[in-house]
Motif scaffolding. Structure first.
Motif, PDB file in Angstrom:
ATOM      1  N   ILE A  56       0.693  -0.996   0.036  1.00 30.94           N
ATOM      2  CA  ILE A  56      -0.033   0.026   0.061  1.00 30.94           C
ATOM      3  C   ILE A  56       1.086   1.055   0.098  1.00 30.94           C
ATOM      4  O   ILE A  56       1.679   1.362   0.881  1.00 30.94           O
ATOM      5  N   VAL A  57       0.858   1.964  -1.064  1.00 30.67           N
ATOM      6  CA  VAL A  57       1.840   2.991  -1.127  1.00 30.67           C
ATOM      7  C   VAL A  57       0.990   4.496  -1.038  1.00 30.67           C
ATOM      8  O   VAL A  57       0.061   4.686  -1.978  1.00 30.67           O
ATOM      9  N   GLY A  58       1.243   5.228  -0.022  1.00 38.28           N
ATOM     10  CA  GLY A  58       0.666   6.683   0.011  1.00 38.28           C
ATOM     11  C   GLY A  58       1.217   7.500  -0.862  1.00 38.28           C
ATOM     12  O   GLY A  58       2.567   7.685  -0.548  1.00 38.28           O
ATOM     13  N   THR A  59       0.665   8.559  -1.436  1.00 38.52           N
ATOM     14  CA  THR A  59       1.263   9.597  -2.163  1.00 38.52           C
ATOM     15  C   THR A  59       0.941  10.846  -1.785  1.00 38.52           C
ATOM     16  O   THR A  59      -0.257  10.872  -1.306  1.00 38.52           O
ATOM     17  N   ASN A  60       1.661  11.940  -2.246  1.00 39.29           N
ATOM     18  CA  ASN A  60       1.425  13.360  -1.749  1.00 39.29           C
ATOM     19  C   ASN A  60       1.328  13.282  -0.283  1.00 39.29           C
ATOM     20  O   ASN A  60       0.198  13.846   0.237  1.00 39.29           O
ATOM     21  N   LEU A  61       2.080  12.823   0.437  1.00 36.63           N
ATOM     22  CA  LEU A  61       1.978  13.062   2.327  1.00 36.63           C
ATOM     23  C   LEU A  61       2.020  14.420   2.563  1.00 36.63           C
ATOM     24  O   LEU A  61       2.724  15.263   1.876  1.00 36.63           O
ATOM     25  N   THR A  62       1.180  14.694   3.400  1.00 36.15           N
ATOM     26  CA  THR A  62       1.034  16.176   4.201  1.00 36.15           C
ATOM     27  C   THR A  62       1.345  15.764   5.869  1.00 36.15           C
ATOM     28  O   THR A  62       0.470  14.843   6.228  1.00 36.15           O
ATOM     29  N   LEU A  63       1.971  16.680   6.419  1.00 37.15           N
ATOM     30  CA  LEU A  63       2.089  16.466   7.774  1.00 37.15           C
ATOM     31  C   LEU A  63       0.943  17.594   8.487  1.00 37.15           C
ATOM     32  O   LEU A  63       1.030  18.517   7.958  1.00 37.15           O
ATOM     33  N   VAL A  64       0.063  17.027   9.280  1.00 35.75           N
ATOM     34  CA  VAL A  64      -0.879  17.790   9.939  1.00 35.75           C
ATOM     35  C   VAL A  64      -0.798  17.726  11.251  1.00 35.75           C
ATOM     36  O   VAL A  64      -0.644  16.706  11.936  1.00 35.75           O
ATOM     37  N   GLU A  65      -0.522  19.072  11.855  1.00 34.90           N
ATOM     38  CA  GLU A  65      -0.466  19.290  13.519  1.00 34.90           C
ATOM     39  C   GLU A  65      -1.826  19.660  14.020  1.00 34.90           C
ATOM     40  O   GLU A  65      -1.917  21.135  13.570  1.00 34.90           O
ATOM     41  N   THR A  66      -2.554  19.100  14.635  1.00 35.61           N
ATOM     42  CA  THR A  66      -3.766  19.479  15.187  1.00 35.61           C
ATOM     43  C   THR A  66      -3.490  19.989  16.725  1.00 35.61           C
ATOM     44  O   THR A  66      -2.942  19.406  17.556  1.00 35.61           O
ATOM     45  N   VAL A  67      -3.780  21.335  16.747  1.00 34.45           N
ATOM     46  CA  VAL A  67      -3.583  21.999  18.224  1.00 34.45           C
ATOM     47  C   VAL A  67      -4.696  21.528  18.944  1.00 34.45           C
ATOM     48  O   VAL A  67      -5.922  21.760  18.724  1.00 34.45           O
ATOM     49  N   MET A  68      -4.220  21.081  20.167  1.00 32.45           N
ATOM     50  CA  MET A  68      -5.121  20.399  21.052  1.00 32.45           C
ATOM     51  C   MET A  68      -5.833  21.515  22.264  1.00 32.45           C
ATOM     52  O   MET A  68      -6.755  21.393  22.570  1.00 32.45           O
ATOM     53  N   GLY A  69      -4.854  22.465  22.245  1.00 32.14           N
ATOM     54  CA  GLY A  69      -5.225  23.556  23.445  1.00 32.14           C
ATOM     55  C   GLY A  69      -4.084  24.414  23.671  1.00 32.14           C
ATOM     56  O   GLY A  69      -2.849  24.133  23.587  1.00 32.14           O
ATOM     57  N   ARG A  70      -4.451  25.178  24.579  1.00 34.77           N
ATOM     58  CA  ARG A  70      -3.429  26.060  25.163  1.00 34.77           C
ATOM     59  C   ARG A  70      -2.535  25.479  26.365  1.00 34.77           C
ATOM     60  O   ARG A  70      -3.158  24.610  27.210  1.00 34.77           O
TER      61      ARG A  70
END
Length: 195
Positions: free
Chosen positions: A76-90
């Motif tokens: 299984i080959v994933g293409t166009n990888l994107t790093l997503v950083e979800t902000v959880m809070g202060r």
């Protein structure tokens, strides 16, 4: 012993004197293997389907496995990888201390259980003391670590990698068999491209 004509010339099999090289600390030297162009590539593969999300690609491979297809020859080959950083809070010093206390409590509980096993007396007290001490030290380390950042990162977040498309590939010699099996499946691929 015959030496190469220039100091920068590399040793090659068949050079004069190549069979009387001195042995090194690990024994007799051997010529490098391969053709010098890096690791050998595996067998050619073919993309049998592309899917918008990972669960769909996983379902295809699972279906192939259920039908006795040699899935060890699939990828299984994933293409166009994107790093997503979800902000959880202060993140404040108090919250950092609280998170540290929780982590320290788990570690203290583990250490308390280890010591409790070998205690002849009140093992519950040993476990509770380990839990409390771990929580206190965890809170101290969490607060200090956050204070040392100097306000450079006053938020918590979780990072994940996401791909825009997931391709299921198989060895070229098995592509027809995989396509026949997928023809019986209700999930249809969006394309079949050779790789």
């Amino acid at each position: 012993m015959t030496r190469p004509s220039s100091p920068t010339a590399a040793w090659r099999p068949g050079m004069p004197g190549s069979d009387n090289l001195p042995s090194g600390p690990s024994g007799r030297p051997s010529p490098p293997s391969g053709d010098g162009h890096g690791p050998q590539a595996g067998p050619p593969t073919v993309t049998i389907g592309s899917y918008p999300d990972y669960p769909s690609a996983q379902r295809v491979v699972d279906y192939l496995a259920d039908n006795r297809f040699p899935v060890e020859r699939t990828s299984i080959v994933g293409t166009n990888l994107t790093l997503v950083e979800t902000v959880m809070g202060r993140l404040t010093t108090g919250r950092a201390a609280l998170v540290g206390a929780g982590t320290g409590a788990w570690f203290g509980l583990f250490i308390g259980l280890l010591f409790g096993i070998f205690t002849a007396g009140n093992w519950v007290a040993v476990i509770l003391v380990g839990l409390v001490i771990g929580a206190i030290w965890g809170a101290v380390f969490g607060a200090v670590a956050h204070a040392m950042t100097g306000g450079q990162r006053d938020f918590t977040s979780a990072s994940s990698l996401r791909a825009s498309q997931y391709a299921v590939t198989v060895d070229a010699e098995l592509a027809d068999q995989a396509r026949q099996l997928l023809g019986r499946m209700h999930l249809t691929p969006t394309g079949t491209t050779a790789r």
